[in-house]
Scaffold this motif. Structure first.
Motif, PDB file in Angstrom:
ATOM      1  N   ALA A 334       0.827  -1.209   0.000  1.00  0.00           N
ATOM      2  CA  ALA A 334       0.000   0.000   0.000  1.00  0.00           C
ATOM      3  C   ALA A 334       0.860   1.258   0.000  1.00  0.00           C
ATOM      4  N   ASP A 335       1.942   1.264   0.789  1.00  0.00           N
ATOM      5  CA  ASP A 335       2.826   2.427   0.836  1.00  0.00           C
ATOM      6  C   ASP A 335       3.568   2.611  -0.487  1.00  0.00           C
ATOM      7  N   ILE A 336       3.978   1.516  -1.107  1.00  0.00           N
ATOM      8  CA  ILE A 336       4.653   1.617  -2.404  1.00  0.00           C
ATOM      9  C   ILE A 336       3.715   2.193  -3.452  1.00  0.00           C
ATOM     10  N   ARG A 341       1.962   6.553  -6.962  1.00  0.00           N
ATOM     11  CA  ARG A 341       0.883   7.480  -7.336  1.00  0.00           C
ATOM     12  C   ARG A 341       1.332   8.928  -7.182  1.00  0.00           C
ATOM     13  N   ALA A 342       2.001   9.228  -6.051  1.00  0.00           N
ATOM     14  CA  ALA A 342       2.457  10.598  -5.818  1.00  0.00           C
ATOM     15  C   ALA A 342       3.544  11.000  -6.813  1.00  0.00           C
ATOM     16  N   SER A 343       4.432  10.066  -7.149  1.00  0.00           N
ATOM     17  CA  SER A 343       5.544  10.404  -8.036  1.00  0.00           C
ATOM     18  C   SER A 343       5.122  10.576  -9.480  1.00  0.00           C
ATOM     19  N   THR A 344       3.956  10.008  -9.849  1.00  0.00           N
ATOM     20  CA  THR A 344       3.457  10.159 -11.219  1.00  0.00           C
ATOM     21  C   THR A 344       2.400  11.255 -11.315  1.00  0.00           C
ATOM     22  N   HIS A 345       2.274  12.035 -10.257  1.00  0.00           N
ATOM     23  CA  HIS A 345       1.341  13.180 -10.261  1.00  0.00           C
ATOM     24  C   HIS A 345      -0.084  12.742 -10.568  1.00  0.00           C
TER      25      HIS A 345
END
Length: 355
Positions: A334-336, A341-345
């Motif tokens: 889940a954390d990965i 998700r955050a790194s791909t905007h």
């Protein structure tokens, strides 16, 4: 402050801090590298471009095969540090815990690399059970897959750095001290619970001849330990990872998976099987006896090597349940996903299920 330079040129004193692993070495190295310029002004030089070159030098001294695979500049690192140190009028410090894996002949060569200088050996230590327990965990954080029982049975957990060769204090001292007078061998016993947080640094600074209050030390612990469930989760993950370079293991397994994501999870400290207690007691007694008989300089409580009995009080790896592993792995995935998700905007990847 350190003594003045030798009139013959070159450093007057050379300090070789050789470990042991998992005895506060990361903490001490963070202090000295973070204060490198201030230490130079105080008369103590760390040669090389940084911590990694000292790691290379430790392996180069031991003539490790395939060293160039780590980095093309890794071979020859030991001699580069020696040559730079020989050109100093200040004291010199070389520090890496992998140095303690050197053979007696290699240790003698290291000491003889600085003719005319006053060579000092600095060894940081703690009780054997704690060293082995933490050392096994460190091997897993560096990509290892060997279980704890196999390590205790004598199988290396991930190369010579993660084995009894580097965890046996008496054996390390025997290999490294044959060419040094007792007063130049300094044993720094790792402080225990309830002792001042910066005591290890203060002892190290006393040996180096610098004022500890003039340098910034980290307020929090570095190189955090993981819980036993998280270590077993990571050990299983490591079995499915492709071969990584040493640098990639440091970034992705040790850094990202272990000390970032898994370190966030609720944890329970691991312990060692009671069946091995007599073995570790014997190792501690042998080390304490050697230090006392040889008259080495000790900072900290030597009795703590044989007096602490905390490493066996934690939970054994074999008691970790499948349900606990599944919960830990679920949190990890889940954390990965959240990080991806955050790194791909928030860009959603197209798949066969996409509309």
């Amino acid at each position: 402050m350190s003594p003045g330079p030798d009139s013959r040129g070159g450093p007057r004193r050379v300090f070789l801090h050789i470990g042991l692993p998992k005895t506060g070495t990361t903490y001490l190295q963070q202090v000295v590298w973070g204060n490198r310029d201030r230490l130079r002004a105080a008369g103590l030089v760390l040669p090389g471009f940084g911590h990694r070159e000292h790691l290379w030098a430790a392996l180069d001294l031991q003539e490790r095969p395939r060293l160039a695979r780590r980095h093309p500049d890794a071979p020859g690192a030991w001699q580069r540090l020696v040559d730079e140190g020989a050109g100093q009028s200040a004291d010199v410090l070389i520090t890496h815990e992998f140095l303690c894996g050197a053979s007696a002949a290699q240790a003698s060569r290291a000491v003889a690399s600085f003719p005319g200088a006053e060579v000092h050996l600095v060894v940081t230590a703690r009780d054997a059970a704690s060293v082995v327990s933490a050392g096994w965990q460190e091997s897993v954080k560096n990509g290892g897959t060997v279980d704890l029982d196999s390590v205790l049975a004598g199988k290396a957990a991930g190369g010579p750095e993660f084995s009894m060769r580097t965890w046996d204090l008496a054996a390390v001292l025997e290999r490294w001290t044959r060419d040094l007078p007792a007063e130049r061998v300094h044993l720094l016993v790792m402080p225990g619970a309830g002792e001042p947080r910066d005591l290890h640094w203060r002892h190290f600074a006393e040996v180096l001849g610098v004022d500890p209050d003039e340098f910034e030390a980290p307020a929090e612990a570095v190189n955090p330990a993981l819980g036993i469930v998280q270590i077993e989760t990571l050990r299983l993950v490591n079995k499915h990872l492709p071969p990584y370079s040493a640098q990639e293991r440091g970034v992705w397994i040790r850094g990202y998976l272990a000390e970032d994501l898994l370190a966030r999870q609720p944890s329970e400290r691991g312990g060692l099987p009671e069946a091995y207690r007599d073995r570790f007691d014997a190792m501690d007694r042998a080390a304490a006896r050697l230090v006392a008989e040889r008259g080495f300089h000790v900072l900290g409580d030597l009795a703590a090597l044989t007096g602490r009995r905390v490493a066996g009080a934690g939970r054994l790896p074999g008691t970790v349940t499948p349900e606990e592993l599944l919960e830990s792995a679920g949190r990890l995935v889940a954390d990965i996903v959240a990080d991806v998700r955050a790194s791909t905007h928030d860009v959603v990847p197209r798949s066969r299920g996409s509309l």
